[in-house]
Design an enzyme around this catalytic site. Structure first.
Site, PDB file in Angstrom:
ATOM      1  N   ASP A  40       1.121  -1.003  -0.482  1.00 33.48           N
ATOM      2  CA  ASP A  40       0.500   0.027   0.644  1.00 33.48           C
ATOM      3  C   ASP A  40       0.760   1.404   0.053  1.00 33.48           C
ATOM      4  OD1 ASP A  40      -1.920   2.277   0.444  1.00 33.48           O
ATOM      5  OD2 ASP A  40      -3.130   0.325   1.787  1.00 33.48           O
ATOM      6  N   THR A  81      -6.178   4.151  -1.914  1.00 30.87           N
ATOM      7  CA  THR A  81      -6.368   2.655  -1.474  1.00 30.87           C
ATOM      8  C   THR A  81      -7.510   1.952  -2.606  1.00 30.87           C
ATOM      9  OG1 THR A  81      -5.308   3.207   0.323  1.00 30.87           O
ATOM     10  CG2 THR A  81      -6.313   1.157   0.268  1.00 30.87           C
ATOM     11  N   ASN A 102     -12.040   6.086  -1.224  1.00 34.67           N
ATOM     12  CA  ASN A 102     -12.706   5.633   0.035  1.00 34.67           C
ATOM     13  C   ASN A 102     -13.724   6.017   0.559  1.00 34.67           C
ATOM     14  OD1 ASN A 102     -10.112   4.194  -0.296  1.00 34.67           O
ATOM     15  ND2 ASN A 102      -8.466   5.892   1.028  1.00 34.67           N
ATOM     16  N   LYS A 164      -5.847  -2.850   6.150  1.00 32.10           N
ATOM     17  CA  LYS A 164      -7.281  -2.512   5.978  1.00 32.10           C
ATOM     18  C   LYS A 164      -8.493  -3.346   5.346  1.00 32.10           C
ATOM     19  CE  LYS A 164      -4.142   2.202   4.995  1.00 32.10           C
ATOM     20  NZ  LYS A 164      -3.920   2.544   3.543  1.00 32.10           N
ATOM     21  N   ASP A 308       1.676   2.528   3.514  1.00 33.12           N
ATOM     22  CA  ASP A 308       1.207   3.499   3.882  1.00 33.12           C
ATOM     23  C   ASP A 308       0.818   4.355   4.343  1.00 33.12           C
ATOM     24  OD1 ASP A 308      -1.297   4.768   1.568  1.00 33.12           O
ATOM     25  OD2 ASP A 308      -2.006   4.469   3.611  1.00 33.12           O
ATOM     26  N   HIS A 312       2.298   8.743   4.857  1.00 35.77           N
ATOM     27  CA  HIS A 312       1.501   9.543   4.543  1.00 35.77           C
ATOM     28  C   HIS A 312       1.715  10.687   5.719  1.00 35.77           C
ATOM     29  CE1 HIS A 312      -2.564   9.537   2.658  1.00 35.77           C
ATOM     30  NE2 HIS A 312      -2.933   7.861   2.655  1.00 35.77           N
ATOM     31  N   ASP A 355      -1.855   0.043  -4.984  1.00 36.75           N
ATOM     32  CA  ASP A 355      -2.109   0.800  -4.939  1.00 36.75           C
ATOM     33  C   ASP A 355      -2.367   1.720  -5.727  1.00 36.75           C
ATOM     34  OD1 ASP A 355      -1.409   0.833  -2.820  1.00 36.75           O
ATOM     35  OD2 ASP A 355      -3.317   1.640  -2.031  1.00 36.75           O
ATOM     36  N   HIS A 356      -1.015   2.970  -5.117  1.00 35.40           N
ATOM     37  CA  HIS A 356      -1.501   3.642  -5.754  1.00 35.40           C
ATOM     38  C   HIS A 356       0.275   4.318  -5.043  1.00 35.40           C
ATOM     39  CE1 HIS A 356      -1.478   5.545  -1.321  1.00 35.40           C
ATOM     40  NE2 HIS A 356      -2.503   4.499  -1.479  1.00 35.40           N
ATOM     41  N   HIS A 491      -2.299  11.260  -1.503  1.00 35.72           N
ATOM     42  CA  HIS A 491      -2.107  11.205  -3.007  1.00 35.72           C
ATOM     43  C   HIS A 491      -3.328  10.879  -3.328  1.00 35.72           C
ATOM     44  CE1 HIS A 491      -4.157   6.964  -0.998  1.00 35.72           C
ATOM     45  NE2 HIS A 491      -3.017   7.568  -0.584  1.00 35.72           N
TER      46      HIS A 491
END
Length: 557
Positions: A40, A81, A102, A164, A308, A312, A355-356, A491
């Site tokens: 992630d 995500t 999300n 998650k 992730d 962040h 995922d990104h 993101h």
């Protein structure tokens, strides 16, 4: 770039390509296990930037022994995500798969809904909050795992695990089984959408409470100080007594005992991923994945969420992000070694992607001389409503937002006798004047179906769902992000730093190793796996078979 050419030109090029590149015939021996690893929030550039520091058995093993695509993308305009995870095994873009964020605004109630929220179901043995993810009900398409289960009379097993809920649920598809990390207890649990009670192996894993072993432990850099010389200065991350925001990081609870505070502190750390991989091992053992008695292929999806959370909080330029990836590399090496012994090195096909990606923190960009900042969506709505009120006399024509989507109040427009198209254009023109805003797309623009002539237009079209998306979709300028905080980064854009992700396939019986510069997308994963497993692709799949990376693929003439 795909889909930017005229239909006739695309057809001619496709015919020429197919003539020279017939799909490689799949190996007669199918893999016993397909492992889909999603890191992630991992930008492709981080893998390249730090690859010389990786060990031998983890990421380096995949990249050197597999097919690694350097120009691979999550090719839709809202790179978050849920959207990215939904694309990976469905092969579909958001306009089809229906996961547009999300969270998004329900078109009827104008309230926020969560991507995997389903109030008909609850977690097994855990507290279920209103916006918790419990089922794939909002995913509108099937997945590679679903096709595999259909084709084998449900004898194939499809299991997904993640830090998650959305990471697990959207990989598991409609017919697989998802397990996710519980913030309040540190357990991994499923929901009653999948089963009435956990199997014995899950109960045994929970009873051992491996999540408690980190209490009182610290996270320190793995490598010598010199290895982090090119990372961002610690001073970019404001320190407070409660959050020092630099190494070493201690894992504890303010209460002095193990509780939800402690379990949440594990999330932006390597320990969440270590727990996730431990649970994945337990799933392989408990479900006998890769050694299915029915003799069919199984699928295991593992979404590793820690990177992730770290990115962040600190940005991909930070020492924390750098060290987290190094630690993850070593964890993967141990996991692959376990798979070699448990299933067999020649029996597992591995896919690694993300995922990104991630932009740098605005503070880092500005310190480097760039233009960057944060756009507060709430303030944007306030300013826009004031501008619309000045022209139309109603002070709340924008009724809801879930950035980048903004929704107009149709009832108010109709009451005032206003044209929706006119108000959309007025709103878009105002928003384009605001700091940090690059472009605004309107519902009318998307619905007219005008040909996309730029990459941004193409990706935003793919991200827009007619039934769910907003009337105005705002795109920030490069390195500007949506958010109201004063630190960290996020993101979600169509820029390369958010779309460019790793894409590696490994398995020497099926994959031809090499570094590939051909353009690829994460929606290509499902069609490629379907080809190798001799399956029908998922219904919404629009990607291509990555033929150039398949063992036995003929060379172009």
């Amino acid at each position: 770039m795909r889909f930017l050419l005229s239909t006739a030109t695309q057809l001619l090029l496709s015919c020429a390509f197919l003539a020279a590149n017939a799909h490689a015939a799949p190996s007669e021996e199918a893999p016993k296990l397909v492992l889909v690893l999603v890191v992630d929030g991992l930008p492709a550039e981080q893998v390249q930037r730090y690859r010389s520091q990786f060990g031998k058995g983890g990421l380096r093993r995949l990249m050197e022994g597999g097919a690694s695509f350097s120009n691979a993308h999550q090719a839709h305009g809202v790179t978050v995500t849920a959207v990215g995870h939904a694309a990976i095994l469905s092969g579909a873009y958001p306009y089809q798969h229906g996961v547009i964020g999300n969270n998004w605004i329900d078109p009827v109630t104008k309230t926020s809904v969560y991507c995997t929220q389903d109030t008909a179901h609850t977690y097994i043995g855990e507290t279920t909050r209103p916006m918790d993810g419990t089922s794939p009900a909002r995913l509108r398409v099937d997945t590679l795992g679903d096709q595999l289960r259909y084709a084998t009379g449900n004898r194939a097993k499809v299991v997904a695990v993640s830090g998650k809920d959305r990471g697990a649920i959207l990989l598991a598809g409609k017919t697989g089984t998802a397990y996710m990390y519980m913030d309040e207890t540190g357990n991994f649990a499923s929901s009653d959408f999948y089963m009435k009670a956990h199997p014995e192996w899950v109960r045994s894993f929970q009873a051992a409470k491996p999540q408690d072993r980190y209490y009182g432990k610290t996270w320190r850099p793995l490598l010598p100080d010199a290895a982090y010389a090119n990372d961002a200065r610690d001073e970019l991350f404001p320190a407070t007594p409660a959050s020092p925001n630099r190494f070493p990081f201690a894992f504890y609870s303010e209460s002095g005992s193990i509780d939800a505070d402690y379990y949440n502190r594990l999330k932006p750390s390597p320990f969440l991923d270590e727990l996730t991989l431990d649970f994945a091992r337990a799933a392989i053992d408990g479900e006998n994945l890769g050694n299915n008695p029915a003799g069919v292929t199984d699928v295991l999806g593992v979404s590793l969420s820690g990177h992730d959370y770290v990115n962040h909080k600190y940005g991909p330029e930070s020492k924390m992000s750098h060290d987290h990836l190094q630690r993850l590399d070593r964890m993967l090496a141990n996991f692959f070694s376990y798979l070699d012994k448990k299933v067999g090195a020649d029996k597992v096909l591995v896919v690694l992607t993300a995922d990104h990606g991630f932009p740098n923190t605005p503070e880092f960009v500005k310190e480097s001389g760039g233009n960057a900042g944060r756009v507060d969506p709430a303030k944007l709505v306030t300013a826009l409503n004031a501008a619309l009120a000045a022209k139309y006399g109603n002070d709340k024509l924008v009724i809801a937002e879930s950035a980048p989507n903004f929704h107009l109040d149709y009832a108010a427009l109709d009451k005032l006798g206003l044209s929706r198209i006119e108000v959309e254009e007025t709103a878009a023109n105002f928003l384009r004047t605001q700091e940090g805003v690059a472009e605004v797309f309107t519902r009318h623009y998307f619905e007219t179906g005008a040909a996309a002539t730029t990459r941004m237009q193409l990706l935003m079209r793919r991200a827009w769902n007619r039934e769910l998306s907003g009337d105005l979709v705002v795109v920030t300028k490069p390195f500007w992000i949506f958010g109201s905080s004063s630190s960290g980064t996020s993101h979600g854009s169509s820029y390369a730093y958010d779309t460019n992700v790793p894409l590696v396939l490994s398995g020497r019986k099926w994959i031809k190793p090499g570094l590939y510069g051909q353009y690829a997308e994460t929606v290509d994963i499902a069609p490629t796996l379907a080809h190798l497993l001799r399956l029908r692709p998922p219904a919404g799949a629009e990607g291509r078979v990555l033929n150039e990376a398949l063992a036995g693929a003929p060379r172009a003439q």
